[in-house]
Design an enzyme around this catalytic site. Structure first.
Site, PDB file in Angstrom:
ATOM      1  N   ALA A   1       0.845  -1.196   0.000  1.00 47.01           N
ATOM      2  CA  ALA A   1       0.000   0.000   0.000  1.00 47.01           C
ATOM      3  C   ALA A   1       0.880   1.246   0.000  1.00 47.01           C
ATOM      4  CB  ALA A   1      -0.928  -0.028   1.217  1.00 47.01           C
TER       5      ALA A   1
ATOM      6  N   THR B   1       3.724  -4.667  -4.459  1.00 47.12           N
ATOM      7  CA  THR B   1       5.055  -4.538  -3.864  1.00 47.12           C
ATOM      8  C   THR B   1       6.094  -4.671  -4.972  1.00 47.12           C
ATOM      9  OG1 THR B   1       5.603  -6.882  -3.557  1.00 47.12           O
ATOM     10  CG2 THR B   1       4.159  -5.897  -1.914  1.00 47.12           C
TER      11      THR B   1
ATOM     12  N   LEU C   1       0.559   2.115 -19.772  1.00 44.14           N
ATOM     13  CA  LEU C   1       0.551   2.067 -21.254  1.00 44.14           C
ATOM     14  C   LEU C   1       0.301   0.631 -21.724  1.00 44.14           C
ATOM     15  CD1 LEU C   1       3.729   4.205 -22.126  1.00 44.14           C
ATOM     16  CD2 LEU C   1       1.343   4.947 -22.203  1.00 44.14           C
TER      17      LEU C   1
ATOM     18  N   ASP D   1      16.182  -2.032 -13.748  1.00 42.40           N
ATOM     19  CA  ASP D   1      14.732  -1.900 -13.965  1.00 42.40           C
ATOM     20  C   ASP D   1      14.407  -2.019 -15.460  1.00 42.40           C
ATOM     21  OD1 ASP D   1      11.964  -0.947 -12.960  1.00 42.40           O
ATOM     22  OD2 ASP D   1      12.445   0.432 -14.591  1.00 42.40           O
TER      23      ASP D   1
ATOM     24  N   LYS E   1      12.385  -5.061 -17.631  1.00 38.20           N
ATOM     25  CA  LYS E   1      11.291  -4.856 -18.595  1.00 38.20           C
ATOM     26  C   LYS E   1      11.616  -5.515 -19.943  1.00 38.20           C
ATOM     27  CE  LYS E   1       9.875  -0.642 -16.309  1.00 38.20           C
ATOM     28  NZ  LYS E   1      10.224   0.769 -16.094  1.00 38.20           N
TER      29      LYS E   1
HETATM   30  N1  NDP Z   1       5.986   3.853  -9.089  1.00 37.52           N
HETATM   31  C1  NDP Z   1       5.819   3.654 -10.388  1.00 37.52           C
HETATM   32  O1  NDP Z   1       5.721   4.581 -11.181  1.00 37.52           O
HETATM   33  C2  NDP Z   1       5.737   2.267 -10.912  1.00 37.52           C
HETATM   34  C3  NDP Z   1       5.865   1.195 -10.081  1.00 37.52           C
HETATM   35  N2  NDP Z   1       5.785  -0.064 -10.567  1.00 37.52           N
HETATM   36  C4  NDP Z   1       5.920  -1.171  -9.639  1.00 37.52           C
HETATM   37  O2  NDP Z   1       4.893  -1.072  -8.665  1.00 37.52           O
HETATM   38  C5  NDP Z   1       5.319  -1.687  -7.456  1.00 37.52           C
HETATM   39  C6  NDP Z   1       5.062  -0.755  -6.291  1.00 37.52           C
HETATM   40  O3  NDP Z   1       5.781   0.445  -6.470  1.00 37.52           O
HETATM   41  P1  NDP Z   1       5.585   1.683  -5.461  1.00 37.52           P
HETATM   42  O4  NDP Z   1       4.181   1.729  -4.996  1.00 37.52           O
HETATM   43  O5  NDP Z   1       6.163   2.856  -6.165  1.00 37.52           O
HETATM   44  O6  NDP Z   1       6.526   1.239  -4.232  1.00 37.52           O
HETATM   45  P2  NDP Z   1       6.423   1.739  -2.708  1.00 37.52           P
HETATM   46  O7  NDP Z   1       7.767   1.540  -2.115  1.00 37.52           O
HETATM   47  O8  NDP Z   1       5.808   3.102  -2.643  1.00 37.52           O
HETATM   48  O9  NDP Z   1       5.386   0.718  -2.030  1.00 37.52           O
HETATM   49  C7  NDP Z   1       5.680  -0.642  -1.848  1.00 37.52           C
HETATM   50  C8  NDP Z   1       4.675  -1.210  -0.876  1.00 37.52           C
HETATM   51  O10 NDP Z   1       4.909  -2.613  -0.785  1.00 37.52           O
HETATM   52  C9  NDP Z   1       5.034  -2.988   0.592  1.00 37.52           C
HETATM   53  N3  NDP Z   1       5.903  -4.149   0.685  1.00 37.52           N
HETATM   54  C10 NDP Z   1       7.181  -4.275   0.286  1.00 37.52           C
HETATM   55  N4  NDP Z   1       7.619  -5.538   0.508  1.00 37.52           N
HETATM   56  C11 NDP Z   1       6.582  -6.213   1.055  1.00 37.52           C
HETATM   57  C12 NDP Z   1       6.394  -7.550   1.503  1.00 37.52           C
HETATM   58  N5  NDP Z   1       7.362  -8.450   1.425  1.00 37.52           N
HETATM   59  N6  NDP Z   1       5.184  -7.892   2.014  1.00 37.52           N
HETATM   60  C13 NDP Z   1       4.197  -6.994   2.112  1.00 37.52           C
HETATM   61  N7  NDP Z   1       4.311  -5.705   1.683  1.00 37.52           N
HETATM   62  C14 NDP Z   1       5.490  -5.332   1.177  1.00 37.52           C
HETATM   63  C15 NDP Z   1       5.611  -1.765   1.255  1.00 37.52           C
HETATM   64  O11 NDP Z   1       5.381  -1.838   2.654  1.00 37.52           O
HETATM   65  P3  NDP Z   1       6.192  -0.893   3.688  1.00 37.52           P
HETATM   66  O12 NDP Z   1       5.599   0.452   3.515  1.00 37.52           O
HETATM   67  O13 NDP Z   1       5.924  -1.514   5.013  1.00 37.52           O
HETATM   68  O14 NDP Z   1       7.628  -0.975   3.255  1.00 37.52           O
HETATM   69  C16 NDP Z   1       4.799  -0.673   0.551  1.00 37.52           C
HETATM   70  O15 NDP Z   1       3.516  -0.575   1.119  1.00 37.52           O
HETATM   71  C17 NDP Z   1       6.813  -2.032  -7.682  1.00 37.52           C
HETATM   72  O16 NDP Z   1       6.921  -3.378  -8.047  1.00 37.52           O
HETATM   73  C18 NDP Z   1       7.208  -1.139  -8.860  1.00 37.52           C
HETATM   74  O17 NDP Z   1       8.263  -1.675  -9.628  1.00 37.52           O
HETATM   75  C19 NDP Z   1       5.551  -0.348 -11.885  1.00 37.52           C
HETATM   76  C20 NDP Z   1       5.376   0.662 -12.775  1.00 37.52           C
HETATM   77  C21 NDP Z   1       5.507   2.076 -12.373  1.00 37.52           C
HETATM   78  N1  LIG Z   2      10.926   2.872 -11.660  1.00 36.57           N
HETATM   79  C1  LIG Z   2      10.186   2.535 -12.826  1.00 36.57           C
HETATM   80  C2  LIG Z   2       8.741   2.462 -12.480  1.00 36.57           C
HETATM   81  C3  LIG Z   2       7.965   1.798 -13.524  1.00 36.57           C
HETATM   82  O1  LIG Z   2       8.205   0.660 -13.896  1.00 36.57           O
HETATM   83  C4  LIG Z   2      10.384   3.570 -13.907  1.00 36.57           C
HETATM   84  O2  LIG Z   2      10.907   4.626 -13.585  1.00 36.57           O
HETATM   85  O3  LIG Z   2      10.032   3.310 -15.063  1.00 36.57           O
HETATM   86 NA    NA Z   3       2.056  -1.310 -19.445  1.00 36.61          NA
END
Ligand code: NDP
Ligand SMILES: N[C@@H](CC=O)C(=O)O
Ligand code: NA
Length: 365
Positions: free
Chosen positions: A14, A96, A154, A223, A227
């Site tokens: 989250a 996550t 996308l 990263d 991809k």
């Molecule tokens: N941000 C972006 O623009 C993009 C992100 N993504 C992908 O989306 C995913 C999430 O990214 P983002 O939201 O930015 O990351 P964040 O670091 O903001 O959030 C990650 C969340 O995952 C939780 N978490 C991590 N490890 C575990 C675990 N083992 N069990 C339970 N919860 C866990 C964290 O908990 P806690 O807060 O306790 O650490 C946190 O709530 C990643 O895989 C990222 O590569 C893909 C495309 C674009």
């Molecule tokens: N960290 C990544 C998030 C999306 O996959 C990026 O910057 O493209």
């Molecule tokens: Na996509």
């Protein structure tokens, strides 16, 4: 009268994307009364919320409830036991970037629990894990979608799958695959004007929610390599891992062994001159530098790194966190099919996850 169909939703993660997904899930639940979507589990790395009677968790104030919850997250086998005992179809949303959660996908899928996720780790880990995931899904009938693992919301994965499944022959895929790298180079080395300081732009990219939880995972090229591994596998190449082809890292040698992402960000300004030199070398040729990747399907060559571009090139002219991905195929000939737009950010990434969820609902409900 028949009872309304119900699908349970379990969410792990989250953070930036997870919070935006919750907002979109709430809208979806209001817009589409059937199937009834019931949030039965949500966790971060340290906290969880779930009810032994599967009573719905209210979506609107879940972030504050999570912070004050005294429940700990369930490990995958326990979580599966809990989710299966509800007797309802369940979709797991993995928001996550955890390898541990990704490694458990075959177990979730094998137990009939569908998965939607932006997490790249499962699909770009070992080729063995990739095979286990899709064979577990095939055997149980559970669905697995990961549109946001490439190019955020996308339509990159769906487009590639459509090309392959309709019998087109993909010959090459190339472009800018990182929202962070796009933002960094568009602001540090713009086609006009001076541009910002490299380390300050890296901090900005993190604040904007573009980077991975640890920005070094973007700067070391991994990263983008993840991809490309995903796309290459979907195009039919058995790429073993994201480290099995050349990947250029932008982490200064002196900072390679720094312990944490925060310490790395603190020390990075002392090495800004390295990126300034790279930028100046391109400028001397009347060009700009950009971080790109390509997959040549026929020669099985995958590569990731810096390249110089003329100022008039579409890659040089990108704005913000935009990705640009060109698919060269037999059917499209010499004019590739091109997808362009924001490639990072909470809302656009959550959109890919929510639209995957809609696809799963149409098949399992
Ligand atoms: N941000 C972006 O623009 C993009 C992100 N993504 C992908 O989306 C995913 C999430 O990214 P983002 O939201 O930015 O990351 P964040 O670091 O903001 O959030 C990650 C969340 O995952 C939780 N978490 C991590 N490890 C575990 C675990 N083992 N069990 C339970 N919860 C866990 C964290 O908990 P806690 O807060 O306790 O650490 C946190 O709530 C990643 O895989 C990222 O590569 C893909 C495309 C674009
Ligand atoms: N960290 C990544 C998030 C999306 O996959 C990026 O910057 O493209
Ligand atoms: Na996509």
């Amino acid at each position: 009268m028949a009872a309304a169909k119900q699908v349970n939703i379990a969410i792990i993660g989250a953070g930036g994307v997870g919070k935006c997904f919750l907002g979109q899930l709430e809208t979806l639940a209001q817009r589409r009364p059937s199937p009834k979507l019931v949030l039965t589990y949500i966790s971060t790395s340290k906290k969880a919320i779930y009810n032994s009677d599967y009573a719905a968790i209210a979506i609107n104030d879940v972030s504050s409830k999570l912070a004050s919850s005294s429940q700990a997250p369930l490990a995958p086998p326990k979580l599966i036991e809990y989710l299966k005992s509800s007797g309802s179809k369940t979709v797991l949303v993995d928001n996550t970037s955890s390898q541990d959660v990704a490694d458990a996908y075959p177990l979730f899928l094998g137990n009939g629990i569908s998965i939607v996720t932006p997490n790249k780790k499962a699909f770009s880990g070992s080729y063995e894990l990739w095979q286990e995931i899709f064979s577990a899904a095939e055997q149980s009938g559970a669905k697995v979608y990961h549109e946001s693992s490439v190019g955020a919301g996308l339509p990159v994965i769906s487009t590639l799958n459509d090309l392959v499944n309709t019998g087109d022959e993909v010959t090459k895929i190339e472009g800018v695959f990182s929202g962070t790298m796009s933002f960094l180079f568009n602001s540090f080395a713009p086609t006009s004007g001076k541009g910002g300081q490299w380390s300050a732009e890296v901090r900005k990219a993190k604040e904007l929610g573009y980077t991975e939880p640890d920005p070094r995972d973007d700067l070391n090229g991994l990263d983008v390599a993840r991809k490309l591994t995903i796309l290459a596998r979907l195009a039919g190449l058995e790429v073993e891992s994201p480290t099995s082809f050349p990947v250029q890292s932008l982490i200064p040698k002196e900072l390679e062994s720094v312990a944490t992402g925060d310490e790395f960000l603190e020390k990075l300004p002392a090495f800004d001159s390295q990126m300034e030199e790279t930028k100046a070398a391109a400028e001397k040729e009347g060009k700009v530098v950009r971080f790109v990747g390509s997959i040549d399907v026929a020669s099985k060559q995958v590569k990731v790194g810096l390249e110089k571009f003329d100022l008039s090139h579409p890659i040089a002219a990108l704005k913000g966190s935009d990705n640009i991905i060109s698919f060269y195929t037999k059917r499209y000939g010499s004019n590739p099919l091109i997808i362009q737009g924001a490639g990072a950010g909470g809302e656009v990434t959550a959109m890919g996850v929510t639209s995957d969820l809609i696809k799963v609902l149409s098949q399992v409900a």
